[in-house]
Design a protein around this motif. Structure first.
Motif, PDB file in Angstrom:
ATOM      1  N   ALA A 101       1.833   0.483   1.879  1.00 54.66           N
ATOM      2  CA  ALA A 101       1.948  -0.169   0.790  1.00 54.66           C
ATOM      3  C   ALA A 101       2.570   0.324  -0.865  1.00 54.66           C
ATOM      4  O   ALA A 101       3.090  -0.335  -0.847  1.00 54.66           O
ATOM      5  N   ALA A 102       1.202   1.286  -0.583  1.00 55.31           N
ATOM      6  CA  ALA A 102       1.716   1.503  -2.008  1.00 55.31           C
ATOM      7  C   ALA A 102       2.643   2.143  -2.492  1.00 55.31           C
ATOM      8  O   ALA A 102       3.439   1.879  -3.420  1.00 55.31           O
ATOM      9  N   GLY A 134      -3.109  -0.670  -4.751  1.00 51.66           N
ATOM     10  CA  GLY A 134      -3.712  -0.668  -4.185  1.00 51.66           C
ATOM     11  C   GLY A 134      -4.889  -1.392  -4.144  1.00 51.66           C
ATOM     12  O   GLY A 134      -6.149  -2.723  -3.655  1.00 51.66           O
ATOM     13  N   GLN A 135      -5.609  -2.231  -5.420  1.00 54.14           N
ATOM     14  CA  GLN A 135      -6.380  -3.106  -5.499  1.00 54.14           C
ATOM     15  C   GLN A 135      -5.388  -4.480  -4.934  1.00 54.14           C
ATOM     16  O   GLN A 135      -6.286  -4.957  -4.766  1.00 54.14           O
ATOM     17  N   ALA A 136      -3.978  -5.120  -5.475  1.00 49.95           N
ATOM     18  CA  ALA A 136      -3.690  -5.946  -4.389  1.00 49.95           C
ATOM     19  C   ALA A 136      -3.978  -5.853  -3.012  1.00 49.95           C
ATOM     20  O   ALA A 136      -4.001  -6.907  -2.560  1.00 49.95           O
ATOM     21  N   PHE A 137      -3.705  -4.789  -2.530  1.00 57.54           N
ATOM     22  CA  PHE A 137      -4.264  -4.786  -1.044  1.00 57.54           C
ATOM     23  C   PHE A 137      -6.044  -4.649  -0.528  1.00 57.54           C
ATOM     24  O   PHE A 137      -6.094  -5.641   1.097  1.00 57.54           O
ATOM     25  N   ASP A 138      -6.696  -4.059  -1.483  1.00 55.00           N
ATOM     26  CA  ASP A 138      -7.594  -3.434  -1.237  1.00 55.00           C
ATOM     27  C   ASP A 138      -8.517  -5.974  -1.062  1.00 55.00           C
ATOM     28  O   ASP A 138      -8.675  -6.604  -0.619  1.00 55.00           O
ATOM     29  N   VAL A 139      -8.125  -6.580  -2.372  1.00 55.56           N
ATOM     30  CA  VAL A 139      -8.055  -8.247  -2.185  1.00 55.56           C
ATOM     31  C   VAL A 139      -7.921  -8.751  -1.423  1.00 55.56           C
ATOM     32  O   VAL A 139      -8.537  -8.981  -0.505  1.00 55.56           O
ATOM     33  N   ALA A 140      -6.689  -8.010  -1.179  1.00 54.43           N
ATOM     34  CA  ALA A 140      -5.835  -9.934   0.530  1.00 54.43           C
ATOM     35  C   ALA A 140      -6.652  -8.898   2.135  1.00 54.43           C
ATOM     36  O   ALA A 140      -6.938  -9.911   3.246  1.00 54.43           O
TER      37      ALA A 140
END
Length: 395
Positions: free
Chosen positions: A37-38, A44-50
């Motif tokens: 994704a990166a 990384g923040q968007a991925f972790d939130v999702a």
């Protein structure tokens, strides 16, 4: 990332008993996806939130194997999607959202009744949008469905981009098992390419905004080749000596050529028009036949199934006030509308079958009960909700 199905853990997961090794495999898959994704520009923040706290949903693997467009008899498929109930609901929805549909038609040149047909088939005019969290469904498919791993990975990345861009509140980003979402069930990558702002608020939100959904759908159909003023097609009557090898959506020829063979409209009127069309016979030469133009191809491209395209086209016709299919299907066991399916379920419940809720949706429990009834009345136990089973239960 390993592109394998983890057979040793499927049983445990499907029973809800997620083992430590299964958890580790899923977390490893997520970790790999975070790096990919990166590389696609997703933080990384968007991925972790999702993805925070998600677990795989293995029930969708069974749904993937049983898609109704390809496994249900055409007459059953259409009877459930284009019934009087949906037509009435559709007319009400068109009255309520008439301005949005009219502006979508004016903007893109696509018949508003066909747009409404997509809306009705895809989500029952917003009543059945789907409740599965998109990120959960798509990560499950990426990690556990290797045959289409790359496809679903692309859809997952598009979903994460939607979350990052802020078009749709991630808490509401729910849809089908395959990742389709919104009033007209766009796949995330389709949303990224073709969704438009229909209500003028500067955002593209096909979940909460009907104008955004119908304008986006019109844009899809326009980009798929819809031609303003051209009909999608209509039911026709074939001559007795019609060669079925001539049929096919792609086997288009001038209407004059079909007319010379003796093809007429279903009511006997001659064919007229200066365009090319094919003829499809979804149940063979003894069932209904339909002349289809490039506008049908545009509708077909929404889900790549002729039964699906016919459902949209025929629902659109019914919303215009046109009659339904005139030719009988080649079966002695007539299909059931949703109201009749609910009646069938209620009768099964009254006879002690544990089928769950009476909702007109034929799930595994209803099918097993139907099989038992079929055995009792001398039919092959297929679990099909047909007229013979309903009549037996009424008796």
């Amino acid at each position: 990332m390993k592109r394998i199905l983890f057979p040793a853990i499927l049983g445990a997961l499907s029973l809800g008993a997620t083992s430590a090794s299964a958890q580790a495999d899923f977390r490893s898959c997520l970790s790999s996806l975070r790096g990919q994704a990166a590389a696609k520009g997703i933080s990384g923040q968007a991925f972790d939130v999702a993805t925070r706290g998600i677990e795989p949903d293995l029930s969708i693997l069974d749904l993937m194997k049983n898609q109704p467009e390809f496994k249900t008899p055409i007459w059953d498929y259409l009877a459930a999607l284009v019934d009087d109930e949906r037509v009435q609901d559709g007319k009400a929805a068109m009255r309520q959202w008439g301005q949005a549909l009219a502006s979508a038609e004016a903007r893109f040149g696509v018949d508003r009744h066909v747009i409404a047909g997509v809306w009705g088939v895809e989500s029952n005019f917003g009543k059945d949008i789907g409740g599965r969290p998109l990120v959960q469904s798509l990560t499950t498919l990426v990690c556990y469905a290797p045959r289409r791993n790359e496809y679903f990975k692309g859809e997952l990345m598009a979903t994460l981009k939607i979350v990052q861009d802020g078009d749709i509140n991630p808490a509401y980003l729910r849809g089908s098992w395959a990742g389709a979402f919104g009033h007209t069930q766009f796949m995330p990558s389709t949303f990224q390419r073709l969704a438009v702002d229909g209500d003028g608020d500067g955002r593209r939100d096909i979940m909460a905004s009907v104008p955004d959904a119908v304008h986006s759908t019109a844009n899809f159909l326009k980009k798929a080749g819809w031609v303003k003023g051209l009909p999608w097609g209509y039911e026709v009557r074939l001559p007795q000596n019609f060669n079925p090898k001539l049929a096919g959506r792609k086997s288009k020829r001038p209407l004059s050529s079909w007319a010379a063979m003796g093809v007429t409209r279903a009511d006997g009127r001659p064919l007229s028009g200066n365009y090319r069309a094919g003829i499809i016979i979804p149940a063979g030469v003894n069932g209904p036949a339909f002349l289809v133009t490039r506008n049908f191809d545009a509708v077909y491209s929404y889900n790549a199934a002729e039964s699906y395209g016919l459902a949209i086209a025929l629902l659109g016709d019914r919303l215009k006030g046109l009659p339904g299919i005139q030719t009988a299907w080649p079966t002695d066991d007539p299909p059931l509308s949703r109201a009749q399916r609910r009646e069938l379920q209620a009768l099964l419940l009254s006879r002690g079958y544990d089928i769950g809720e009476v909702d007109g949706k034929i799930g595994s429990k209803t099918r097993e009960a139907i099989k038992d009834v079929e055995r009792r009345i001398g039919l092959e136990p297929r679990g099909r909700p047909g007229g013979k089973v309903l009549e037996a239960l009424r008796g």
